[in-house]
Design an enzyme around this catalytic site. Structure first.
Site, PDB file in Angstrom:
ATOM      1  N   SER A 149     -11.059   7.439   6.461  1.00 31.57           N
ATOM      2  CA  SER A 149      -9.877   7.990   5.773  1.00 31.57           C
ATOM      3  C   SER A 149     -10.030   7.963   4.253  1.00 31.57           C
ATOM      4  O   SER A 149      -9.630   8.903   3.571  1.00 31.57           O
ATOM      5  CB  SER A 149      -8.619   7.223   6.169  1.00 31.57           C
ATOM      6  OG  SER A 149      -8.322   7.442   7.521  1.00 31.57           O
ATOM      7  N   LYS A 173       0.837  -1.202   0.000  1.00 38.11           N
ATOM      8  CA  LYS A 173       0.000   0.000   0.000  1.00 38.11           C
ATOM      9  C   LYS A 173       0.873   1.254   0.000  1.00 38.11           C
ATOM     10  O   LYS A 173       0.457   2.301   0.448  1.00 38.11           O
ATOM     11  CB  LYS A 173      -0.886   0.008   1.262  1.00 38.11           C
ATOM     12  CG  LYS A 173      -2.234  -0.649   1.060  1.00 38.11           C
ATOM     13  CD  LYS A 173      -2.898  -0.894   2.392  1.00 38.11           C
ATOM     14  CE  LYS A 173      -4.010   0.062   2.721  1.00 38.11           C
ATOM     15  NZ  LYS A 173      -4.528  -0.163   4.085  1.00 38.11           N
TER      16      LYS A 173
HETATM   17  P1  ADP Z   1      -6.034   0.219   8.757  1.00 42.17           P
HETATM   18  O1  ADP Z   1      -5.484   0.420   7.387  1.00 42.17           O
HETATM   19  O2  ADP Z   1      -5.175  -0.604   9.636  1.00 42.17           O
HETATM   20  O3  ADP Z   1      -7.487  -0.169   8.814  1.00 42.17           O
HETATM   21  P2  ADP Z   1      -6.821   2.888   9.550  1.00 42.17           P
HETATM   22  O4  ADP Z   1      -5.901   4.046   9.576  1.00 42.17           O
HETATM   23  O5  ADP Z   1      -7.903   2.919   8.530  1.00 42.17           O
HETATM   24  O6  ADP Z   1      -5.884   1.652   9.404  1.00 42.17           O
HETATM   25  O7  ADP Z   1      -7.486   2.683  10.967  1.00 42.17           O
HETATM   26  C1  ADP Z   1      -6.773   2.415  12.130  1.00 42.17           C
HETATM   27  C2  ADP Z   1      -7.724   2.032  13.251  1.00 42.17           C
HETATM   28  O8  ADP Z   1      -8.583   3.125  13.534  1.00 42.17           O
HETATM   29  C3  ADP Z   1      -8.663   0.872  12.911  1.00 42.17           C
HETATM   30  O9  ADP Z   1      -8.869   0.126  14.097  1.00 42.17           O
HETATM   31  C4  ADP Z   1      -9.939   1.530  12.496  1.00 42.17           C
HETATM   32  O10 ADP Z   1     -11.060   0.704  12.719  1.00 42.17           O
HETATM   33  C5  ADP Z   1      -9.933   2.727  13.433  1.00 42.17           C
HETATM   34  N1  ADP Z   1     -10.712   3.847  12.909  1.00 42.17           N
HETATM   35  C6  ADP Z   1     -10.725   4.344  11.653  1.00 42.17           C
HETATM   36  N2  ADP Z   1     -11.562   5.405  11.542  1.00 42.17           N
HETATM   37  C7  ADP Z   1     -12.110   5.572  12.774  1.00 42.17           C
HETATM   38  C8  ADP Z   1     -13.077   6.481  13.321  1.00 42.17           C
HETATM   39  N3  ADP Z   1     -13.675   7.414  12.565  1.00 42.17           N
HETATM   40  N4  ADP Z   1     -13.380   6.348  14.619  1.00 42.17           N
HETATM   41  C9  ADP Z   1     -12.793   5.394  15.361  1.00 42.17           C
HETATM   42  N5  ADP Z   1     -11.905   4.507  14.917  1.00 42.17           N
HETATM   43  C10 ADP Z   1     -11.557   4.582  13.642  1.00 42.17           C
END
Ligand code: ADP
Length: 152
Positions: free
Chosen positions: A131, A43
């Site tokens: 994200s 990624k």
């Molecule tokens: P990954 O690529 O490992 O999923 P992310 O950056 O998307 O990484 O997310 C990291 C963590 O944060 C994951 O556990 C995800 O579920 C959590 N997460 C993502 N967005 C939110 C949000 N809006 N509120 C709470 N937790 C979140």
């Protein structure tokens, strides 16, 4: 007593107010939190530069000596072991997150038996923050500031 250290791993592309909320709530449970930005080679076509993002996250938590920001490129469970972290912190927004997190947690437990995954349910006001949607909005010149705890 032994310090409770948690790793909060993710892509953080970008780090959002939802992530910030999980970290700040995590501080009520853990003595130290390491925000670990995964540098996944598959990624590696990130949208937001990894060095810029780690600086933004550092600046966000400048006043918190118990929060550290690191970039890592290895198995999360190995990174945790190397940093003497006993816990993995993750956020749960919905059932899609749950399915995914459930499998990862089983794998991580297999790799490192002493590692306990801890999940915090998202605060409702941040549950919709995602994200990948923020990347799309930003790509087309939309306003993303309301979703981020720092200015880009
Ligand atoms: P990954 O690529 O490992 O999923 P992310 O950056 O998307 O990484 O997310 C990291 C963590 O944060 C994951 O556990 C995800 O579920 C959590 N997460 C993502 N967005 C939110 C949000 N809006 N509120 C709470 N937790 C979140």
């Amino acid at each position: 007593m032994e310090k409770k250290i948690a790793v909060f791993p993710g892509s953080f592309d970008p780090f959002t107010k939802g992530h910030e909320d999980i970290v700040l709530r995590g501080l009520n449970i853990f003595d130290e939190i390491i925000i670990a930005i995964g540098h996944n080679t598959k990624k590696s076509n990130r949208y937001f530069d990894i060095d810029v993002m780690s600086e933004k996250i550092r600046a966000t938590f400048m006043e918190y000596p118990s929060i550290r920001v690191e970039v890592f490129a290895e198995l999360t469970a190995e990174f945790a072991k190397r940093n003497k972290a006993q816990y993995l912190l993750r956020g749960l927004r919905n059932t899609t997150d749950f399915e995914y997190e459930n499998s990862i947690a089983q794998v991580n437990r297999n790799i490192n038996h002493d590692l306990e995954s801890v999940f915090l349910i998202t605060s409702p006001q941040f549950a919709y923050i995602n994200s990948s949607i923020i990347r799309e909005v930003h790509r087309y010149g939309g306003e993303v500031a309301p979703f981020l705890p720092y200015t880009l």
